[in-house]
Design an enzyme around this catalytic site. Structure first.
Site, short mmCIF file in Angstrom:
data_model
loop_
_atom_site.label_atom_id
_atom_site.label_comp_id
_atom_site.label_asym_id
_atom_site.label_seq_id
_atom_site.Cartn_x
_atom_site.Cartn_y
_atom_site.Cartn_z
N GLY A 55 -0.51 3.96 -6.12
CA GLY A 55 -1.72 4.72 -6.36
C GLY A 55 -2.52 4.75 -5.08
N THR A 56 -2.56 5.90 -4.45
CA THR A 56 -3.23 5.94 -3.16
C THR A 56 -3.33 7.39 -2.71
OG1 THR A 56 -3.23 4.51 -1.22
CG2 THR A 56 -1.42 5.98 -1.40
N THR A 57 -4.23 7.66 -1.76
CA THR A 57 -4.20 8.95 -1.08
C THR A 57 -4.36 8.70 0.40
OG1 THR A 57 -5.42 9.87 -2.95
CG2 THR A 57 -5.19 11.24 -0.99
N LYS A 88 -6.05 0.74 4.46
CA LYS A 88 -4.80 1.49 4.39
C LYS A 88 -4.46 2.16 5.70
CE LYS A 88 -5.14 2.25 -0.50
NZ LYS A 88 -5.06 3.16 -1.63
#
Lengths: 272, 223
Positions: A55-57, A88
């Site tokens: 789950g990340t962008t 990140k």
């Protein structure tokens, strides 16, 4: 295929002859592998323990002035948000950045390992490594561990002698050169905004605003993305962190609450 | 014959919760002392906290056999470091060592959920939080273990500090005084013991500040 075990070598070798102070940690490097008949099944279960944070962008794009890199900061384990302040965007060296998507530990460890390899290259060759070279080093390591359960979806962005460089590298062994990438569960939303607003000749401020908005919109619609939207710029003098904004606050900045006209108003009724 | 599944797992979960809170010049690390397996309580008096260096303490929940092996490994590496450098390891250095130690077992992980707490080189409190395979971050406070989903939201409510990713950079350590932080930790465990079956019995609190390390205990629910 021979596994790349350079990540395991002890940092400082023991002084003098290894014969005396034999600390077992300087022995032949190897990853301990469990002694099971069903390695795949075991790894699948072990992964549950770690639950890679897919789950990340994250996104990155090349434009006239250099490379813009942006990411959110949420880490989720299933439905639980384990952290809202994960870094990140990893600083490999002063002129190269890596983004993190997938397993947090995998990305952190191998990006740090890549940083070490880049530095060794500089010392051995008296010049900086190119983005092409750095991304190839990482891609080769990940390819050698293909099938063993590593989860890495990263972009290597940097500025070298040939100008700005951007590569996408993943744990399946893929490596792609490109101008625009977005990785993670929020990437479809980020692509929508990014592709719509992208022009090659943007200024640094315009590009930063585009990157920030893309991350914001992805966090708005993707439950697994959120936290702080960080934006970094990579130019001829290396990278610089431009902004770090809480996406909750960005929402009210982009869509301020307008006082609306009151249609019906409730009035206090006097006791009967 | 259909493929047989293994009916033996090398892992077990001994339950329990750990918390660490960083202050301006102190660090509080706490863990309950209950060790269980399934519905059985193995002992009410097991310490999950281990002193790794003068200003660096680790609390771990999960599979205590793996935790014990991990603590031994880190203690041995610290001893070698002291022989080679004639000084103690700093907390940030130990934090990275722990991360690498965990990752070296990436394909057969230590089932250990750790929080590392201590003072950095400037005497400011620091807390590092880990997952089972070594990904780590410096934070102002953290909890791990069976009660962490109950404890974390409460700590967020009381201690939520500006994210270290914000620009301009804002301080992450809590503005609380040491005594207030210890009180907060006691409250947190009292609440967690109410709703988590694996947390309870006794609370062990370790406080690190410029004067050194001190230890405190508090009784928790034994049911």
């Amino acid at each position: 295929m021979k596994l790349d075990t350079s990540g395991l070598e002890s940092a400082a070798p023991v002084w003098g002859a290894p014969s005396e102070l034999v600390d077992g940690f300087s022995a032949a490097p190897s990853f301990e592998v469990p002694n099971t008949t069903d390695f795949d099944g075991f790894q699948k279960e072990a992964i549950q323990m770690v639950k890679p944070a897919k789950g990340t962008t994250t996104l990155a794009f090349i434009f006239k002035e250099g490379v813009m890199v942006a990411a959110d900061s949420r880490a989720s384990m299933g439905g639980y948000i384990s952290s809202q302040s994960v870094k990140k965007i990893i600083e490999i060296n002063p002129y190269m950045l890596g983004t993190m998507a997938g397993g947090a530990a995998d990305c952190q460890f191998w990006h740090r390992n890549l940083g070490i390899k880049c530095r060794l290259h500089e010392l051995a060759n008296k010049r900086r490594i190119s983005v092409t070279g750095a991304s190839k080093l990482l891609a080769n390591i990940l390819y050698s561990y293909r099938g063993m359960g590593l989860s890495v979806g990263t972009m290597i962005a940097g500025w070298d002698e040939t100008g700005p460089g951007l590569y996408y590298v993943d744990s399946e062994g893929g490596r792609l050169k490109g101008m625009r990438f977005s990785v993670g569960s929020g990437s479809p939303y980020a692509y929508g905004v990014l592709d719509n607003g992208y022009r090659y000749d943007m200024s640094v401020e315009e590009a930063a605003e585009l990157a920030r908005r893309s991350i914001y919109h992805a966090t708005f619609r993707d439950g697994a993305s959120g936290g702080v939207a960080s934006v970094y710029y990579v130019g001829p003098n290396g990278w610089k962190k431009l902004t770090g904004d809480d996406v909750g606050e960005l929402h009210y900045k982009y869509y301020p609450v307008m006082p609306s006209t009151v249609e019906q108003e409730m009035v206090e009724v006097a006791g009967a | 014959m259909p493929k047989q599944q293994a009916n033996w797992s090398p892992y077990d979960n001994n339950g329990g919760s750990c918390v660490a809170v960083a202050g301006a010049d102190y660090c509080v690390i706490a863990a309950d002392t209950r060790m269980s397996t399934g519905y059985i309580i193995l002992t009410r008096d097991y310490s999950k906290i281990c002193k790794l260096a003068d200003k660096c303490v680790m609390a771990s929940s999960g599979f205590q056999a793996d935790v014990k092996a991990l603590q031994k490994h880190l203690a041995a590496r610290h001893l070698i470091y002291q022989h080679q450098h004639s000084k103690q390891m700093s907390c940030p250095a130990m934090a990275q060592l722990l991360s690498n130690t965990l990752y070296y077992k990436r394909f057969f992980p230590y089932y250990s959920f750790n929080v590392l707490g201590g003072l950095d080189n400037e005497g400011k409190g620091c807390v590092f939080t880990y997952d089972a395979v070594g990904s780590y971050e410096k934070v102002g406070y953290s909890s791990q273990g069976s009660g962490s989903t109950l404890i974390m939201p409460f700590l967020d409510n009381q201690l939520k500090s500006p994210s270290p990713l914000l620009l301009p950079v804002q301080d992450a350590v809590t503005p609380l005084a040491e005594a207030e932080a210890v009180d907060l930790v006691k409250t947190v465990f009292a609440s967690a013991s109410e709703r988590d079956i694996y947390t309870g019995d006794k609370l062990e609190i370790v406080v690190i500040n410029a004067d050194g390390i001190r230890r405190e205990y508090m009784d928790l629910r034994k049911d």
